[in-house]
Write a protein that holds these residues in place. Structure first.
Motif, PDB file in Angstrom:
ATOM      1  N   GLY A  33       0.807  -1.215   0.000  1.00  0.00           N
ATOM      2  CA  GLY A  33       0.000   0.000   0.000  1.00  0.00           C
ATOM      3  C   GLY A  33       0.832   1.253   0.000  1.00  0.00           C
ATOM      4  N   LYS A  34       0.149   2.389   0.048  1.00  0.00           N
ATOM      5  CA  LYS A  34       0.827   3.680   0.022  1.00  0.00           C
ATOM      6  C   LYS A  34       1.698   3.839   1.261  1.00  0.00           C
ATOM      7  CE  LYS A  34      -1.367   7.299  -1.502  1.00  0.00           C
ATOM      8  NZ  LYS A  34      -2.286   8.472  -1.609  1.00  0.00           N
ATOM      9  N   SER A  35       2.939   4.295   1.019  1.00  0.00           N
ATOM     10  CA  SER A  35       3.872   4.466   2.127  1.00  0.00           C
ATOM     11  C   SER A  35       3.866   5.904   2.623  1.00  0.00           C
ATOM     12  CB  SER A  35       5.290   4.078   1.692  1.00  0.00           C
ATOM     13  OG  SER A  35       5.712   4.897   0.627  1.00  0.00           O
ATOM     14  N   ALA A  36       4.443   6.090   3.796  1.00  0.00           N
ATOM     15  CA  ALA A  36       4.571   7.424   4.387  1.00  0.00           C
ATOM     16  C   ALA A  36       5.964   7.545   4.967  1.00  0.00           C
ATOM     17  CB  ALA A  36       3.522   7.633   5.478  1.00  0.00           C
ATOM     18  N   PRO A  37       6.606   8.699   4.837  1.00  0.00           N
ATOM     19  CA  PRO A  37       7.962   8.851   5.361  1.00  0.00           C
ATOM     20  C   PRO A  37       8.010   8.691   6.877  1.00  0.00           C
ATOM     21  CG  PRO A  37       7.039  10.974   4.717  1.00  0.00           C
ATOM     22  CD  PRO A  37       6.099   9.937   4.222  1.00  0.00           C
ATOM     23  N   GLY A  38       9.026   7.949   7.329  1.00  0.00           N
ATOM     24  CA  GLY A  38       9.263   7.826   8.760  1.00  0.00           C
ATOM     25  C   GLY A  38       8.305   6.944   9.515  1.00  0.00           C
ATOM     26  N   GLY A  39       7.612   6.035   8.832  1.00  0.00           N
ATOM     27  CA  GLY A  39       6.689   5.179   9.569  1.00  0.00           C
ATOM     28  C   GLY A  39       5.984   4.182   8.677  1.00  0.00           C
ATOM     29  N   ILE A  40       4.795   3.768   9.083  1.00  0.00           N
ATOM     30  CA  ILE A  40       4.007   2.800   8.337  1.00  0.00           C
ATOM     31  C   ILE A  40       2.564   3.289   8.323  1.00  0.00           C
ATOM     32  CG2 ILE A  40       3.624   1.398  10.412  1.00  0.00           C
ATOM     33  CD1 ILE A  40       3.645  -1.078   8.611  1.00  0.00           C
ATOM     34  N   THR A  41       1.938   3.235   7.164  1.00  0.00           N
ATOM     35  CA  THR A  41       0.556   3.706   7.061  1.00  0.00           C
ATOM     36  C   THR A  41      -0.403   2.631   7.574  1.00  0.00           C
ATOM     37  OG1 THR A  41       0.293   2.828   4.816  1.00  0.00           O
ATOM     38  CG2 THR A  41       1.146   5.083   5.037  1.00  0.00           C
ATOM     39  N   GLN A  42      -1.620   3.041   7.830  1.00  0.00           N
ATOM     40  CA  GLN A  42      -2.644   2.100   8.276  1.00  0.00           C
ATOM     41  C   GLN A  42      -2.844   0.999   7.240  1.00  0.00           C
ATOM     42  OE1 GLN A  42      -4.147   1.932  11.089  1.00  0.00           O
ATOM     43  NE2 GLN A  42      -6.135   0.932  10.839  1.00  0.00           N
ATOM     44  N   GLU A  43      -2.836   1.375   5.981  1.00  0.00           N
ATOM     45  CA  GLU A  43      -3.016   0.404   4.900  1.00  0.00           C
ATOM     46  C   GLU A  43      -1.901  -0.640   4.909  1.00  0.00           C
ATOM     47  OE1 GLU A  43      -3.532   0.401  -0.006  1.00  0.00           O
ATOM     48  OE2 GLU A  43      -2.949   2.235   1.062  1.00  0.00           O
ATOM     49  N   GLN A  44      -0.658  -0.190   5.077  1.00  0.00           N
ATOM     50  CA  GLN A  44       0.470  -1.118   5.114  1.00  0.00           C
ATOM     51  C   GLN A  44       0.432  -2.013   6.346  1.00  0.00           C
ATOM     52  OE1 GLN A  44       3.567   1.915   4.798  1.00  0.00           O
ATOM     53  NE2 GLN A  44       4.238   1.032   2.865  1.00  0.00           N
ATOM     54  N   ARG A  45       0.062  -1.427   7.461  1.00  0.00           N
ATOM     55  CA  ARG A  45       0.034  -2.199   8.709  1.00  0.00           C
ATOM     56  C   ARG A  45      -1.010  -3.308   8.646  1.00  0.00           C
ATOM     57  NH1 ARG A  45      -2.461  -1.507  13.582  1.00  0.00           N
ATOM     58  NH2 ARG A  45      -3.271   0.549  13.021  1.00  0.00           N
ATOM     59  N   VAL A  46      -2.182  -2.997   8.139  1.00  0.00           N
ATOM     60  CA  VAL A  46      -3.239  -4.008   8.012  1.00  0.00           C
ATOM     61  C   VAL A  46      -2.802  -5.111   7.049  1.00  0.00           C
ATOM     62  CG1 VAL A  46      -5.587  -4.425   7.199  1.00  0.00           C
ATOM     63  CG2 VAL A  46      -5.108  -2.429   8.619  1.00  0.00           C
ATOM     64  N   SER A  47      -2.136  -4.706   5.962  1.00  0.00           N
ATOM     65  CA  SER A  47      -1.638  -5.688   5.001  1.00  0.00           C
ATOM     66  C   SER A  47      -0.615  -6.615   5.649  1.00  0.00           C
ATOM     67  CB  SER A  47      -0.997  -4.968   3.810  1.00  0.00           C
ATOM     68  OG  SER A  47      -0.305  -5.872   2.979  1.00  0.00           O
ATOM     69  N   LEU A  48       0.297  -6.045   6.444  1.00  0.00           N
ATOM     70  CA  LEU A  48       1.305  -6.840   7.132  1.00  0.00           C
ATOM     71  C   LEU A  48       0.639  -7.835   8.081  1.00  0.00           C
ATOM     72  CD1 LEU A  48       4.591  -5.456   8.668  1.00  0.00           C
ATOM     73  CD2 LEU A  48       3.222  -7.113   9.903  1.00  0.00           C
ATOM     74  N   GLU A  49      -0.331  -7.357   8.832  1.00  0.00           N
ATOM     75  CA  GLU A  49      -1.045  -8.213   9.785  1.00  0.00           C
ATOM     76  C   GLU A  49      -1.765  -9.352   9.066  1.00  0.00           C
ATOM     77  OE1 GLU A  49      -3.583  -5.509  11.819  1.00  0.00           O
ATOM     78  OE2 GLU A  49      -1.917  -4.387  12.720  1.00  0.00           O
ATOM     79  N   ASN A  50      -2.417  -9.039   7.946  1.00  0.00           N
ATOM     80  CA  ASN A  50      -3.156 -10.062   7.197  1.00  0.00           C
ATOM     81  C   ASN A  50      -2.224 -11.128   6.624  1.00  0.00           C
ATOM     82  OD1 ASN A  50      -5.627  -8.875   7.693  1.00  0.00           O
ATOM     83  ND2 ASN A  50      -5.660  -7.717   5.780  1.00  0.00           N
ATOM     84  N   GLN A  51      -1.048 -10.689   6.179  1.00  0.00           N
ATOM     85  CA  GLN A  51      -0.079 -11.651   5.643  1.00  0.00           C
ATOM     86  C   GLN A  51       0.390 -12.601   6.738  1.00  0.00           C
ATOM     87  OE1 GLN A  51       3.053 -10.030   2.890  1.00  0.00           O
ATOM     88  NE2 GLN A  51       1.976  -8.101   3.256  1.00  0.00           N
ATOM     89  N   LEU A  52       0.657 -12.068   7.913  1.00  0.00           N
ATOM     90  CA  LEU A  52       1.076 -12.921   9.019  1.00  0.00           C
ATOM     91  C   LEU A  52      -0.037 -13.891   9.405  1.00  0.00           C
ATOM     92  CD1 LEU A  52       3.142 -13.690  11.208  1.00  0.00           C
ATOM     93  CD2 LEU A  52       2.083 -11.977  12.678  1.00  0.00           C
ATOM     94  N   TYR A  53      -1.257 -13.393   9.448  1.00  0.00           N
ATOM     95  CA  TYR A  53      -2.408 -14.229   9.810  1.00  0.00           C
ATOM     96  C   TYR A  53      -2.523 -15.431   8.865  1.00  0.00           C
ATOM     97  CZ  TYR A  53      -7.185 -15.537  11.108  1.00  0.00           C
ATOM     98  OH  TYR A  53      -8.292 -16.225  11.532  1.00  0.00           O
TER      99      TYR A  53
END
Length: 228
Positions: A33-53
């Motif tokens: 998903g769309k990135s943001a400087p210096g961190g992780i966006t909500q879209e990326q975080r949810v994607s990461l969580e879903n992949q782990l799940y």
């Protein structure tokens, strides 16, 4: 039964061992998903969580690294850890947590390098190289990704803890004292802390008394006359 080692971050390392301790999965998860400087966006975080799940299975034994006390971007780090823990729980699993310093200790990597008086904190590239070299030395394991290397060491800690809890090994089976202590601190944190406390008390009591402080203000010069 599988043993899963997780190194949570924006690039989350995941290593899975089978029941015999053999590596069957070694990967890095990054949120899409769309990135943001210096961190992780909500879209990326949810994607990461879903992949782990989707990677986790119902009978997995999970070991994850905890949050370092001196971590930068604490809010982002806490969100990633919280999301990962939520996914583990949603899968019907429990997990153990190992402190970052304990992960280093398990492969005999010190947090400081150099000689007394000029020691420097091990961080960045130097830390990654030290962990990679230690994984190779202790387990014969190599991977081009530092995130995977850390996750592998975490998985090996998870395996050791599992073996002890299930009676396949005892703490005495670990010949390396630093590995034995890491496992002990997880399987019996109360007993380990008590032992460490007693060690410190004993160390203090064994210290030889120092030279008595000079009573400078009460020292008389040769020429000084006593008034009492």
């Amino acid at each position: 039964m599988r043993i899963v080692g997780i190194d949570p971050a924006t690039f989350t390392g995941v290593v899975i061992l089978d029941a015999g301790g053999n590596t069957i999965t070694e990967t890095v998860i990054k949120g899409k998903g769309k990135s943001a400087p210096g961190g992780i966006t909500q879209e990326q975080r949810v994607s990461l969580e879903n992949q782990l799940y989707s990677i986790l299975k119902p009978d997995d034994v999970v070991m994850k690294e905890g949050i370092a006390n001196d971590t930068q971007m604490m809010i982002t780090t806490a969100k990633i850890h919280g999301g990962i823990e939520s996914m583990i729980t949603r899968k019907g699993l429990t997990f153990d947590e190992v402190a970052p310093l304990a992960v280093k200790k398990f492969v005999n990597v010190s947090n400081w390098v150099g000689v007394p008086g000029s020691k420097q904190l091990l961080k960045g590239t130097a830390k990654k190289k030290a962990m990679a070299a230690a994984a190779l030395e202790h387990f014969g394991y190599h991977h081009p990704s530092n995130d995977v290397v850390d996750a592998y060491i975490i998985a090996k800690i998870g395996e050791a803890v599992y073996r002890v809890r299930n009676g396949e090994k005892t703490l005495d089976d670990f010949q390396l004292e630093y590995q034995r202590e890491v496992v002990w601190s997880i399987v019996d944190p109360v007993g380990y802390k008590e032992c460490e406390k007693n060690k410190k008390k004993k160390s203090k009591s064994n210290k030889r008394p120092g030279k008595p402080a000079a009573a400078g203000s009460h020292t008389h010069l040769k020429e000084q006359q006593f008034l009492f």
